[in-house]
Enzyme design. Structure first.
Site, short mmCIF file in Angstrom:
data_model
loop_
_atom_site.label_atom_id
_atom_site.label_comp_id
_atom_site.label_asym_id
_atom_site.label_seq_id
_atom_site.Cartn_x
_atom_site.Cartn_y
_atom_site.Cartn_z
CG ASN A 154 -3.02 11.07 -8.53
OD1 ASN A 154 -3.58 11.57 -9.10
ND2 ASN A 154 -3.32 9.99 -8.48
CG HIS B 29 -7.33 6.13 -7.20
ND1 HIS B 29 -6.93 6.05 -8.69
CD2 HIS B 29 -7.63 5.42 -7.35
CE1 HIS B 29 -7.40 5.05 -8.77
NE2 HIS B 29 -7.53 4.48 -7.75
CB SER C 283 -7.65 7.85 -1.79
OG SER C 283 -8.27 6.80 -1.95
CG ASP D 126 -3.56 4.54 -8.57
OD1 ASP D 126 -2.97 6.33 -8.42
OD2 ASP D 126 -4.21 4.70 -9.33
#
Ligand code: GAR
Length: 355
Positions: A143, A145, A172, A181
């Protein structure tokens, strides 16, 4: 199988390559990646899809380590879908509205699997995923973020950084785990916060950084499975976790022995493209030639008969291949270890396992 990706040949100073640092990886000199080597990724989006676009165009560079096999969205009107389709990428869209969470993600997952995806890449995908889904894609889902994690997980990241008086915001890329996260950070890039900065102006510049960071980190990450030093490190950890083991080189290759330094016996060897083979492999002991030949015939993508060692029942487990099951590698190591470890030690292990 192992190849040199464009994404992993140079390290940018601006990027904190947490993964690289952890594995101390040297530069590689293999042949360029071919389409067959490339990791297949499905990208999930919810809106604009500018990160998806950055990933997609980076995948078209000659030596990219991944190819985009699907762009999927939970909003059929997501702009990114049109861009992907125009570039000839398969797309899938299904609104989540009125659907149970698990059913919606199951449909997204089915589309990813049908497209042949090895990885799911979240790029502005604004849906919470169930723990079961996340666990199924453990270590295979990334992912992006918009903050310097662990700072500011969740939403409103830019405003929170500004309100806190931070000198920098940033971005990130991390592995996805059930906690929001919170997975291992694979790379970050800082973006300066200026006088009078607004959340919108910061978000815009952070996006420039995102577009640089995500393709690089993804390329590096998927290249790990053909990176001998990464593979060696993982094997080493598993082998040395078994009782009374130590490492000793054998003919220039790392090997692991059970028993004392003086009288121990080898139960595993690491082979990096040995004798002209394209494999990075782990050699372990089978029960004998019948088992060895059956496995090699039934699963040639996973096993081979190694030069010299094969004659005495050692089999090669091919490590540099997609979707390698590390638990299975661990089981082979333990089995091989048991076949030569002193009985006093295996007995103790059996007793411990009963509790
Ligand atoms: C990006 O800034 C990404 O970091 C963020 O959504 C934006 C998507 O933009 N992701 C999150 O906030 C996830 N929690 P894009 O659709 O243009 O790529």
């Amino acid at each position: 199988m192992s190849c040199q990706s464009a994404g992993s040949s140079t390290a940018t100073r601006a990027v904190l390559f947490a993964a690289r640092k952890a594995h101390g990886r040297p530069a590689r000199t293999g042949r360029p990646c071919t389409l067959a080597d490339k990791a297949k990724v499905a990208i999930f989006i919810s809106g604009r899809g500018s990160n998806m676009a950055a990933l997609l165009y980076a995948s078209q560079l000659p030596e990219a380590a991944y190819e985009v096999v699907l762009v999927a969205a939970n909003d059929p009107s997501a702009d990114g879908l049109q861009l992907a389709a125009a570039e000839g990428v398969h797309t899938f869209a299904l609104s989540h509205q009125g659907m149970p969470r698990a059913d919606h993600e199951a449909a997204m997952e089915k589309a990813a699997r049908q497209a042949g995806a090895d990885y799911i890449i979240l790029a502005g995908y604004m849906r919470i995923l169930t723990d079961r889904f996340v666990k199924r894609w453990q270590e295979r889902m990334l992912n992006i973020h918009p903050s310097l994690l662990p700072k500011y997980p969740g939403l409103d990241t830019h405003q929170r950084a500004i309100d806190a008086g931070d000198s920098h915001g940033g971005v990130s890329v991390h592995l996805v785990t059930p906690d929001l996260d919170a997975g291992e950070v694979l790379g970050q890039m800082k973006v300066a916060i200026r006088e009078g900065e607004t959340a919108e102006s910061l978000a815009e510049r952070v996006r420039y950084a995102e577009h640089q960071l995500y393709p690089r980190i993804l390329g590096d990450y998927v290249s790990r499975e053909s990176d001998p030093s990464f593979l060696l490190e993982r094997v080493r950890k598993l082998a040395l976790a078994l009782p009374q083991t130590h490492e000793r080189e054998s003919h220039g290759a790392p090997g692991w022995r059970a028993g004392s330094e003086k009288s121990g016996k080898y139960f595993a060897y690491f082979n990096d493209q040995h004798h002209g083979s394209d494999h990075v492999a782990l050699l372990v002991k089978t029960s004998g030639m019948d088992e060895l030949l059956n496995l090699v015939e039934a699963q040639p993508h996973a096993y081979f008969k190694p030069a010299y060692y094969g004659a005495s029942g050692w089999i090669g487990l091919i490590l540099n291949r997609p979707n390698l099951d590390w638990e299975h590698v661990g089981e082979w190591l333990e089995r091989s270890w048991r076949s030569i470890a002193p009985k006093s030690v295996t007995r103790l292990m059996n007793v411990a396992e009963e509790f």
